[in-house]
Write a protein that holds these residues in place. Structure first.
Motif, short mmCIF file in Angstrom:
data_model
loop_
_atom_site.label_atom_id
_atom_site.label_comp_id
_atom_site.label_asym_id
_atom_site.label_seq_id
_atom_site.Cartn_x
_atom_site.Cartn_y
_atom_site.Cartn_z
N PHE A 7 0.83 -1.21 0.00
CA PHE A 7 0.00 0.00 0.00
C PHE A 7 0.86 1.26 0.00
O PHE A 7 0.45 2.29 -0.51
N LEU A 8 2.08 1.17 0.56
CA LEU A 8 2.97 2.32 0.57
C LEU A 8 3.37 2.71 -0.85
O LEU A 8 3.52 3.89 -1.15
N TRP A 9 3.56 1.73 -1.72
CA TRP A 9 3.85 2.04 -3.12
C TRP A 9 2.69 2.77 -3.76
O TRP A 9 2.88 3.75 -4.48
N ASP A 10 1.48 2.29 -3.48
CA ASP A 10 0.28 2.95 -4.03
C ASP A 10 0.22 4.40 -3.54
O ASP A 10 -0.03 5.32 -4.33
N TRP A 11 0.41 4.59 -2.24
CA TRP A 11 0.38 5.94 -1.68
C TRP A 11 1.47 6.81 -2.28
O TRP A 11 1.25 7.96 -2.62
N PHE A 12 2.67 6.23 -2.38
CA PHE A 12 3.81 6.99 -2.91
C PHE A 12 3.53 7.48 -4.33
O PHE A 12 3.70 8.66 -4.63
N TRP A 13 3.07 6.60 -5.21
CA TRP A 13 2.81 7.00 -6.59
C TRP A 13 1.64 7.95 -6.70
O TRP A 13 1.62 8.82 -7.56
N GLU A 33 2.30 18.88 1.76
CA GLU A 33 1.61 18.09 0.74
C GLU A 33 1.18 16.74 1.30
O GLU A 33 0.08 16.26 1.01
N LEU A 34 2.04 16.15 2.12
CA LEU A 34 1.70 14.87 2.73
C LEU A 34 0.52 15.04 3.69
O LEU A 34 -0.41 14.24 3.67
N ALA A 35 0.54 16.10 4.49
CA ALA A 35 -0.56 16.35 5.43
C ALA A 35 -1.87 16.62 4.68
O ALA A 35 -2.93 16.09 5.07
N PHE A 36 -1.79 17.41 3.61
CA PHE A 36 -2.99 17.70 2.83
C PHE A 36 -3.53 16.44 2.18
O PHE A 36 -4.74 16.21 2.15
N TRP A 37 -2.64 15.61 1.67
CA TRP A 37 -3.04 14.35 1.04
C TRP A 37 -3.76 13.47 2.05
O TRP A 37 -4.80 12.88 1.74
N ARG A 46 1.28 6.38 9.70
CA ARG A 46 2.09 6.31 10.92
C ARG A 46 3.47 6.91 10.67
O ARG A 46 3.90 7.02 9.52
N ARG A 47 4.14 7.26 11.75
CA ARG A 47 5.49 7.83 11.65
C ARG A 47 6.44 6.95 10.85
O ARG A 47 7.22 7.43 10.03
N GLU A 48 6.38 5.66 11.10
CA GLU A 48 7.26 4.72 10.40
C GLU A 48 6.98 4.71 8.91
O GLU A 48 7.88 4.60 8.09
N GLU A 49 5.70 4.85 8.56
CA GLU A 49 5.33 4.88 7.15
C GLU A 49 5.78 6.18 6.50
O GLU A 49 6.21 6.18 5.34
N VAL A 50 5.69 7.28 7.24
CA VAL A 50 6.20 8.55 6.72
C VAL A 50 7.69 8.43 6.44
O VAL A 50 8.18 8.84 5.38
N ALA A 51 8.42 7.84 7.39
CA ALA A 51 9.87 7.67 7.21
C ALA A 51 10.17 6.81 5.99
O ALA A 51 11.08 7.12 5.20
N THR A 52 9.41 5.76 5.80
CA THR A 52 9.61 4.88 4.64
C THR A 52 9.32 5.63 3.35
O THR A 52 10.09 5.55 2.38
N MET A 53 8.22 6.37 3.33
CA MET A 53 7.88 7.12 2.12
C MET A 53 8.89 8.23 1.84
O MET A 53 9.20 8.51 0.68
#
Length: 78
Positions: A7-13, A33-37, A46-53
């Motif tokens: 799902f992180l790939w989907d979110w990233f793209w 932009e991330l907050a608005f999205w 989550r924080r960990e997901e933000v770091a990964t993205m």
């Protein structure tokens, strides 16, 4: 990336598609932009997901710039 992180790939793209290009390549995704999205989509990240993205985005920008430089070198030698 493990299947449970796909799902992180989907979110990233999805975020990358909305990102305007800069003068010299892709512009990193900003916190705003991330907050608005998140607000727009209702996704909770989550924080960990933000770091990964962020790491994915940094690598994307790096590889994009590297490929642009390689294209310039190939065109200059042609």
């Amino acid at each position: 990336m493990p299947d449970n992180g796909a799902f992180l790939w989907d979110w990233f793209w999805e975020l990358r598609q909305a990102q305007p290009p800069g003068f010299s390549g892709p512009v990193p995704i900003s916190n705003g932009e991330l907050a608005f999205w998140c607000q727009l989509t209702g996704n909770i990240i989550r924080r960990e997901e933000v770091a990964t993205m962020r790491a994915m985005d940094a690598r994307f920008c790096f590889e994009f710039e590297k490929e642009c430089e390689a294209i310039k070198v190939r065109e200059a030698s042609a």
